[in-house]
Design an enzyme around this catalytic site. Structure first.
Site, PDB file in Angstrom:
ATOM      1  N   ASN A  19      59.471  19.555  39.337  1.00 46.28           N
ATOM      2  CA  ASN A  19      60.218  20.342  38.351  1.00 46.28           C
ATOM      3  C   ASN A  19      59.573  20.100  36.986  1.00 46.28           C
ATOM      4  O   ASN A  19      59.693  19.017  36.429  1.00 46.28           O
ATOM      5  CB  ASN A  19      61.683  19.872  38.358  1.00 46.28           C
ATOM      6  CG  ASN A  19      62.496  20.501  37.244  1.00 46.28           C
ATOM      7  OD1 ASN A  19      62.070  21.468  36.613  1.00 46.28           O
ATOM      8  ND2 ASN A  19      63.683  19.948  36.997  1.00 46.28           N
ATOM      9  N   TRP A  20      58.903  21.123  36.469  1.00 42.74           N
ATOM     10  CA  TRP A  20      58.164  20.948  35.214  1.00 42.74           C
ATOM     11  C   TRP A  20      59.038  21.144  33.979  1.00 42.74           C
ATOM     12  O   TRP A  20      58.550  21.014  32.851  1.00 42.74           O
ATOM     13  CB  TRP A  20      56.956  21.894  35.174  1.00 42.74           C
ATOM     14  CG  TRP A  20      55.840  21.462  36.090  1.00 42.74           C
ATOM     15  CD1 TRP A  20      55.822  20.364  36.896  1.00 42.74           C
ATOM     16  CD2 TRP A  20      54.584  22.121  36.283  1.00 42.74           C
ATOM     17  NE1 TRP A  20      54.632  20.294  37.580  1.00 42.74           N
ATOM     18  CE2 TRP A  20      53.846  21.361  37.219  1.00 42.74           C
ATOM     19  CE3 TRP A  20      54.003  23.286  35.759  1.00 42.74           C
ATOM     20  CZ2 TRP A  20      52.568  21.725  37.638  1.00 42.74           C
ATOM     21  CZ3 TRP A  20      52.732  23.641  36.180  1.00 42.74           C
ATOM     22  CH2 TRP A  20      52.022  22.869  37.105  1.00 42.74           C
ATOM     23  N   LYS A  21      60.293  21.486  34.188  1.00 41.19           N
ATOM     24  CA  LYS A  21      61.245  21.637  33.063  1.00 41.19           C
ATOM     25  C   LYS A  21      60.614  22.470  31.943  1.00 41.19           C
ATOM     26  O   LYS A  21      59.835  23.372  32.217  1.00 41.19           O
ATOM     27  CB  LYS A  21      61.686  20.258  32.565  1.00 41.19           C
ATOM     28  CG  LYS A  21      62.096  19.331  33.710  1.00 41.19           C
ATOM     29  CD  LYS A  21      62.814  18.114  33.255  1.00 41.19           C
ATOM     30  CE  LYS A  21      63.106  17.234  34.464  1.00 41.19           C
ATOM     31  NZ  LYS A  21      64.016  16.166  34.204  1.00 41.19           N
ATOM     32  N   HIS A  78      70.608  22.255  38.702  1.00 35.14           N
ATOM     33  CA  HIS A  78      70.047  20.996  38.193  1.00 35.14           C
ATOM     34  C   HIS A  78      71.020  20.396  37.180  1.00 35.14           C
ATOM     35  O   HIS A  78      71.665  21.114  36.425  1.00 35.14           O
ATOM     36  CB  HIS A  78      68.678  21.252  37.554  1.00 35.14           C
ATOM     37  CG  HIS A  78      67.939  19.993  37.247  1.00 35.14           C
ATOM     38  ND1 HIS A  78      68.204  19.238  36.127  1.00 35.14           N
ATOM     39  CD2 HIS A  78      66.973  19.342  37.926  1.00 35.14           C
ATOM     40  CE1 HIS A  78      67.415  18.174  36.144  1.00 35.14           C
ATOM     41  NE2 HIS A  78      66.663  18.213  37.220  1.00 35.14           N
ATOM     42  N   GLU A 132      70.615  19.061  34.425  1.00 32.07           N
ATOM     43  CA  GLU A 132      70.378  19.447  33.019  1.00 32.07           C
ATOM     44  C   GLU A 132      70.972  20.819  32.731  1.00 32.07           C
ATOM     45  O   GLU A 132      71.428  21.094  31.619  1.00 32.07           O
ATOM     46  CB  GLU A 132      68.870  19.413  32.707  1.00 32.07           C
ATOM     47  CG  GLU A 132      68.382  17.969  32.589  1.00 32.07           C
ATOM     48  CD  GLU A 132      66.920  17.759  32.928  1.00 32.07           C
ATOM     49  OE1 GLU A 132      66.158  18.736  32.981  1.00 32.07           O
ATOM     50  OE2 GLU A 132      66.543  16.593  33.160  1.00 32.07           O
ATOM     51  N   GLU A 179      70.416  14.075  43.360  1.00 35.68           N
ATOM     52  CA  GLU A 179      69.820  13.547  42.134  1.00 35.68           C
ATOM     53  C   GLU A 179      70.890  12.845  41.296  1.00 35.68           C
ATOM     54  O   GLU A 179      71.590  13.498  40.514  1.00 35.68           O
ATOM     55  CB  GLU A 179      69.229  14.699  41.318  1.00 35.68           C
ATOM     56  CG  GLU A 179      68.122  15.442  42.004  1.00 35.68           C
ATOM     57  CD  GLU A 179      67.150  16.024  40.989  1.00 35.68           C
ATOM     58  OE1 GLU A 179      65.990  15.636  41.014  1.00 35.68           O
ATOM     59  OE2 GLU A 179      67.575  16.842  40.158  1.00 35.68           O
ATOM     60  N   GLY A 209      64.941  10.842  34.796  1.00 37.58           N
ATOM     61  CA  GLY A 209      64.204  10.624  33.554  1.00 37.58           C
ATOM     62  C   GLY A 209      64.494   9.288  32.887  1.00 37.58           C
ATOM     63  O   GLY A 209      64.160   9.077  31.730  1.00 37.58           O
ATOM     64  N   SER A 245      63.530   9.635  38.985  1.00 37.88           N
ATOM     65  CA  SER A 245      62.492   8.653  38.691  1.00 37.88           C
ATOM     66  C   SER A 245      61.632   8.297  39.911  1.00 37.88           C
ATOM     67  O   SER A 245      61.292   7.128  40.123  1.00 37.88           O
ATOM     68  CB  SER A 245      63.106   7.398  38.054  1.00 37.88           C
ATOM     69  OG  SER A 245      63.733   7.737  36.822  1.00 37.88           O
ATOM     70  N   GLY A 291      60.497  15.033  38.506  1.00 35.35           N
ATOM     71  CA  GLY A 291      60.366  15.597  37.168  1.00 35.35           C
ATOM     72  C   GLY A 291      59.110  15.062  36.509  1.00 35.35           C
ATOM     73  O   GLY A 291      57.994  15.524  36.773  1.00 35.35           O
ATOM     74  N   GLY A 292      59.268  14.050  35.664  1.00 36.76           N
ATOM     75  CA  GLY A 292      58.180  13.501  34.847  1.00 36.76           C
ATOM     76  C   GLY A 292      56.859  13.294  35.580  1.00 36.76           C
ATOM     77  O   GLY A 292      55.801  13.725  35.101  1.00 36.76           O
TER      78      GLY A 292
HETATM   79  C1  PEP Z   1      64.394  15.950  37.876  1.00 41.18           C
HETATM   80  O1  PEP Z   1      64.266  16.500  36.809  1.00 41.18           O
HETATM   81  O2  PEP Z   1      64.876  16.584  38.821  1.00 41.18           O
HETATM   82  C2  PEP Z   1      63.977  14.564  38.009  1.00 41.18           C
HETATM   83  C3  PEP Z   1      64.262  13.932  39.112  1.00 41.18           C
HETATM   84  O3  PEP Z   1      63.315  13.998  36.936  1.00 41.18           O
HETATM   85  P1  PEP Z   1      62.541  12.574  36.918  1.00 41.18           P
HETATM   86  O4  PEP Z   1      61.663  12.532  38.155  1.00 41.18           O
HETATM   87  O5  PEP Z   1      61.734  12.596  35.659  1.00 41.18           O
HETATM   88  O6  PEP Z   1      63.571  11.514  36.935  1.00 41.18           O
END
Ligand code: PEP
Length: 252
Positions: A10-12, A96, A98, A168, A174, A214, A235-236
């Site tokens: 997920n590149w947000k 998600h 967010e 999640e 994050g 993470s 994500g990251g």
């Molecule tokens: C996400 O945005 O779905 C996520 C899991 O982010 P991260 O891997 O950065 O925790």
């Protein structure tokens, strides 16, 4: 059991169009030959057509990070499932945390979005998860129960053949804090049994349940070794192809 692992990025709200294309091309090159794991990246809406074009014929599939449930109309700023499908994207992330936290997404809108996605033959990746406060208050399972039951309300299993569930925990997104193997195992097992009760044992056996929060090259092996974990939503660590490929190649 036939659950091909899915590693999704997920590149947000990161990367311009040219940056997204460059990263996607590099990732496609690095993932040549990987056939035992499905790979998906979700860039911003703006980059979807560019990235899907570049990735045609590669192992890397593309998804959107959201959609709007109406087919078309006066909904300024929104994008429909059909429009996403038309770019060549195959997946869509729905609900998600967010989006729930910053954009007022509710289980009700999530449910409508899942319907729109399946009607457009997009693969929905439904995100659910509890906050730290909810976990500390021992409400994890009741929260997940509500998110699953309301998000998938009024569907029958035939409508949801491609559905992917992503657990999640919000406190792990994050933050660098990954849920422990015991926590992940307990929740994934619970979710598969809940899906079994709501639909059927057969459906539950086949649905892919991803973990997100993470995930990094250093912890992916341990997470993927957990029985009911069928992949990761990242994500990251998905923004850097050299890092992401180490997650995708967890079984090497
Ligand atoms: C996400 O945005 O779905 C996520 C899991 O982010 P991260 O891997 O950065 O925790």
């Amino acid at each position: 059991m036939n659950r091909t692992p899915l590693i999704a990025g997920n590149w947000k709200m990161y990367k311009t169009g040219s940056e997204a294309v460059e990263t996607a091309e590099k990732l496609a090159k690095l993932s040549t030959g990987i056939i035992s794991t499905d790979i998906m990246i979700a860039p911003t809406y703006l980059s979807l057509p560019l990235v899907t074009q570049k990735l045609l014929g590669t192992n890397v599939k593309v998804g959107a990070q959201n959609l709007y449930f109406e087919k078309e109309g006066a909904y300024t700023g929104e994008v429909s499932a059909e429009m996403i499908k038309d770019t060549g994207a195959e997946y869509v992330i729905i609900g998600h945390s967010e989006r729930r936290q910053f954009f007022g997404e509710t289980d009700k809108s999530v449910c409508k979005k899942i319907k729109a996605a399946t009607e457009a033959s997009l693969i929905p990746v439904l995100c659910i998860g509890e906050s730290e406060k909810e976990r500390d208050g021992k409400n994890t399972f009741s929260i997940l129960d509500k998110q699953v039951k309301n998000g998938l309300k009024d569907f029958v299993s035939d409508d949801l053949k491609t559905l992917v569930l992503a657990y999640e925990p919000i406190w792990a997104i994050g933050t660098g804090k990954t849920a422990s193997a015991d926590q992940v195992e307990e929740v994934h097992k619970y979710l598969r049994s809940l899906i079994g009760q709501l639909f059927s044992a057969d459906f539950a056996k086949n649905i892919r349940i991803l973990y997100g929060g993470s995930v990094k090259p250093e912890n992916v092996k341990k997470l993927m070794a957990i029985e009911d974990v069928d992949g990761a939503l990242v994500g990251g660590a998905s923004l850097d192809p050299d890092k992401f490929i180490k997650i995708i190649g967890f079984d090497n």
